[in-house]
Design an enzyme around this catalytic site. Structure first.
Site, PDB file in Angstrom:
ATOM      1  N   ARG A 158      -6.230  63.822  36.798  1.00 22.80           N
ATOM      2  CA  ARG A 158      -7.363  63.648  36.085  1.00 22.80           C
ATOM      3  C   ARG A 158      -7.972  64.791  35.204  1.00 22.80           C
ATOM      4  O   ARG A 158      -8.137  65.902  36.253  1.00 22.80           O
ATOM      5  CB  ARG A 158      -8.517  63.020  37.215  1.00 22.80           C
ATOM      6  N   ASP A 170     -14.138  57.079  39.144  1.00 22.76           N
ATOM      7  CA  ASP A 170     -13.257  57.910  40.186  1.00 22.76           C
ATOM      8  C   ASP A 170     -14.226  59.061  40.830  1.00 22.76           C
ATOM      9  O   ASP A 170     -13.883  59.880  41.204  1.00 22.76           O
ATOM     10  CB  ASP A 170     -12.251  58.958  39.640  1.00 22.76           C
ATOM     11  N   HIS A 177      -9.820  51.578  43.967  1.00 28.59           N
ATOM     12  CA  HIS A 177     -10.821  52.071  44.808  1.00 28.59           C
ATOM     13  C   HIS A 177     -10.164  52.269  46.174  1.00 28.59           C
ATOM     14  O   HIS A 177      -9.532  51.392  46.554  1.00 28.59           O
ATOM     15  CB  HIS A 177     -11.976  50.904  44.806  1.00 28.59           C
TER      16      HIS A 177
HETATM   17  P1  IMP Z   1      -8.728  50.520  30.009  1.00 29.94           P
HETATM   18  O1  IMP Z   1      -9.991  50.222  30.839  1.00 29.94           O
HETATM   19  O2  IMP Z   1      -7.312  50.297  30.755  1.00 29.94           O
HETATM   20  O3  IMP Z   1      -8.581  49.758  28.720  1.00 29.94           O
HETATM   21  O4  IMP Z   1      -8.746  52.064  29.752  1.00 29.94           O
HETATM   22  C1  IMP Z   1      -9.574  52.652  28.878  1.00 29.94           C
HETATM   23  C2  IMP Z   1     -10.260  53.746  29.320  1.00 29.94           C
HETATM   24  O5  IMP Z   1     -10.819  53.810  30.363  1.00 29.94           O
HETATM   25  C3  IMP Z   1      -8.867  54.913  29.502  1.00 29.94           C
HETATM   26  O6  IMP Z   1      -9.318  56.224  28.888  1.00 29.94           O
HETATM   27  C4  IMP Z   1      -8.774  54.742  31.291  1.00 29.94           C
HETATM   28  O7  IMP Z   1      -8.364  55.867  31.444  1.00 29.94           O
HETATM   29  C5  IMP Z   1     -10.306  54.545  31.357  1.00 29.94           C
HETATM   30  N1  IMP Z   1     -10.321  53.810  32.716  1.00 29.94           N
HETATM   31  C6  IMP Z   1     -10.050  52.675  33.181  1.00 29.94           C
HETATM   32  N2  IMP Z   1     -10.459  52.184  34.206  1.00 29.94           N
HETATM   33  C7  IMP Z   1     -10.651  53.659  34.778  1.00 29.94           C
HETATM   34  C8  IMP Z   1     -10.826  53.864  36.325  1.00 29.94           C
HETATM   35  O8  IMP Z   1     -10.905  53.062  37.078  1.00 29.94           O
HETATM   36  N3  IMP Z   1     -11.176  55.173  36.523  1.00 29.94           N
HETATM   37  C9  IMP Z   1     -11.100  56.206  35.512  1.00 29.94           C
HETATM   38  N4  IMP Z   1     -11.059  55.752  34.145  1.00 29.94           N
HETATM   39  C10 IMP Z   1     -10.528  54.563  33.902  1.00 29.94           C
END
Ligand code: IMP
Length: 536
Positions: free
Chosen positions: A390, A42, A71
């Protein structure tokens, strides 16, 4: 007319920037650029992928993660949010090839929805290519992800619920499917049945309350409003097969051997590797297990696109200007408001709830949680995918030093305008460990020890107290700044400190002072003298 002039000026500044930096070498030697995030995601990658596509790239490849990413960028004044398709899509009609690589966890519905959305905006998708061996994300992956998080209690990761972990788990367990399977119905049916056997057995053993939960999850619009749910509590394999074959037909013209295609373009076309998430969330380098399930490092980007890390000629790393955010669970030593903030953000708070609960919070609030909320609000720091607030904290050089090991040393700083008006800005330069004795390899970590470089182990990070250097902030708006010299002295002082303290190999190259493409400062080679460490 004014807009065209602005665009021309921007293109000219970028050309000068490259010329200044590389001279003639640039056009010949730099053919693969990677952009990755050095924090928890992010950081505004979308804007720069979009910008560099416009100014430089012929090919853009997304190669890790899936539609868990979000994005955001502005194209011709319009905000566009993409989760799965690369941010170079708006330049499809200019011949730019956008690729979803083999490393991606690919949910066909997400892709089809985004293609339709772009077409409805009058954009084209003629040059989109999707890897035939992208990891196929199936409905039961989303179900398992959500069930897992519900039952995880304190071990919750705070996933986005998009099925990413179970999809990669199936792949590693050698029972995953790939996108190409949907083009071969009989093979797809056979593989799907085998892959889902254990899930179906588990679902059929659920009691009535378990079945109710499954039904609720499967009724979500992201899962086609219950299309895949059987009243006996299992998943309807025939419905999955029919829908995926339908998606396959829609996507057929986009499906290619993209690994081979990209390798064939090496040295001939300008290739931009689009990062997703961030280094600190990388499965290999992040705060494991509080990570995502792909490798978000430049090496991971190259691999997921069928290339080698050594194919990358130039690696940009993105950080936010003097603050950082984290979505989901896991250690975050510099979080404003610490555990109270984490618990607020991770337990169902929404922007609306936050606006009501912290109505008068200001960016200079003496109370840290309220200050964090105000900065989050000003920065629009709410998940593009999940809408969660966030978690917000100060810039952490301990983690940054670790992330710079990725080699992404050409730094893009984003969102610098957000901290305008903050009277005191804190930068964390070290931690003091204040936990019980902890065996860390051959050494024993003891309370009181100072840590300068990120130990990624949450057992350690949870007990780390950040040590800060505090700087006076700046008040003057920087939104119109075009050159480093336009930036307030107090801001430049912080930049200088960061680059001296973090890693002398890192250099600030681009500074973003607003979301629009023109709100960008390219840092000239002469300007770098402002940031280089003073000779001692
Ligand atoms: P997952 O990728 O959905 O399995 O999530 C695993 C961890 O990565 C969690 O803490 C999510 O919040 C974080 N996460 C996944 N994608 C993003 C993103 O695009 N931005 C920020 N955090 C992310």
């Amino acid at each position: 007319m004014r807009k065209e002039l602005k665009e021309k000026k921007l293109i000219e500044s970028f050309r000068l920037f490259l010329w200044d930096w590389f001279g003639e070498k640039f056009s010949k030697a730099f053919k693969v650029i990677a952009i990755s995030c050095l924090q928890f995601g992010d950081t505004g990658k979308g804007k720069f992928i979009h910008l560099l596509t416009w100014l430089w790239a012929h090919i853009v490849a997304r190669s890790t993660g899936g539609d868990n990413a979000g994005h955001t960028f502005y194209h011709k004044g319009r905000e566009i949010v993409l989760h799965l398709l690369p941010c170079g899509m708006p330049f499809d009609n200019k011949g730019v090839v956008n690729i979803i690589g083999s490393g991606v966890a690919f949910y066909p519905k997400a892709a089809v929805d985004e293609i339709k959305m772009l077409l409805s905006l009058g954009l084209t998708c003629d040059n989109l290519k999707i890897a035939l061996n992208a990891k196929l994300l199936l409905p039961h992956h989303i179900l398992l992800d959500r069930l897992g998080e519900m039952g995880a209690g304190k071990e919750k990761i705070g996933s986005t619920g998009k099925g990413i972990q179970p999809c990669y788990t199936d792949f590693i367990a050698r029972k995953g499917l790939v996108l190409n399977d949907v083009l071969n119905p009989e093979i797809f049916r056979k593989k799907l049945r085998a892959s889902m056997r254990s899930v179906q057995a588990m679902l059929s053993n659920h009691g009535p309350s378990g079945k109710k939960v499954v039904k609720e999850i499967m009724s979500h619009p992201h899962l086609e409003d219950g299309l895949y749910y059987s009243e006996d509590g299992t998943l309807n394999e025939e419905a999955i097969i029919a829908k995926y074959i339908e998606y396959g037909e829609y996507l057929r013209k986009y499906i290619f051997d993209t690994d081979e295609f990209l390798r064939g373009k090496l040295g001939k076309a300008n290739i931009l590797l689009e990062g997703a998430q961030g280094y600190l969330l990388s499965i290999d380098h992040g705060t494991y297990p509080y990570v995502t399930s792909s490798d978000c490092s430049p090496a991971g980007l190259a691999k997921g696109a069928g290339l080698r890390e050594t194919d990358i000629d130039l690696s940009f790393g993105i950080i936010k200007g003097f603050y950082e955010t984290r979505v989901g669970c896991g250690p975050f030593p510099t979080e404003m408001g610490g555990k109270t903030s984490a618990s607020w953000c991770n337990n169902g708070a929404t922007k609306e709830m936050e606006d009501a609960a912290y109505i008068n919070a200001t960016v200079n609030d003496q109370n840290e949680i309220r200050q964090g909320v105000a900065i989050r609000r000003k920065g629009g720091e709410y998940g593009a995918t999940t809408k969660r607030p966030r978690r917000t904290g100060w810039l952490d050089l301990v983690l940054l030093r670790h992330a710079l090991d990725s080699g992404a040393n050409n730094i893009i700083l984003t969102k610098l305008d957000i901290l305008t008006g903050v009277k005191e800005i804190k930068v964390c330069y070290a931690y003091r460990y204040e936990g019980p004795d902890y065996n860390y390899g051959a050494k024993v970590l003891k309370s009181g020890e100072i840590i300068l470089k990120g130990i990624m182990d949450p057992e350690v990070l949870d007990y780390c107290v950040p040590l800060y250097t505090t700087f006076p902030g700046w008040n003057k708006s920087i939104k119109k700044a075009k050159y480093v010299l336009d930036l307030p002295d107090n801001l430049v002082r912080i930049l200088k400190y960061i680059f001296e303290e973090a890693d002398v190999r890192a250099k600030p190259r681009i500074i973003s002072v607003g979301p629009g493409p023109e709100e960008t400062i390219f840092v000239g080679v002469n300007d770098l003298r402002l940031f280089s460490p003073e000779k001692k």
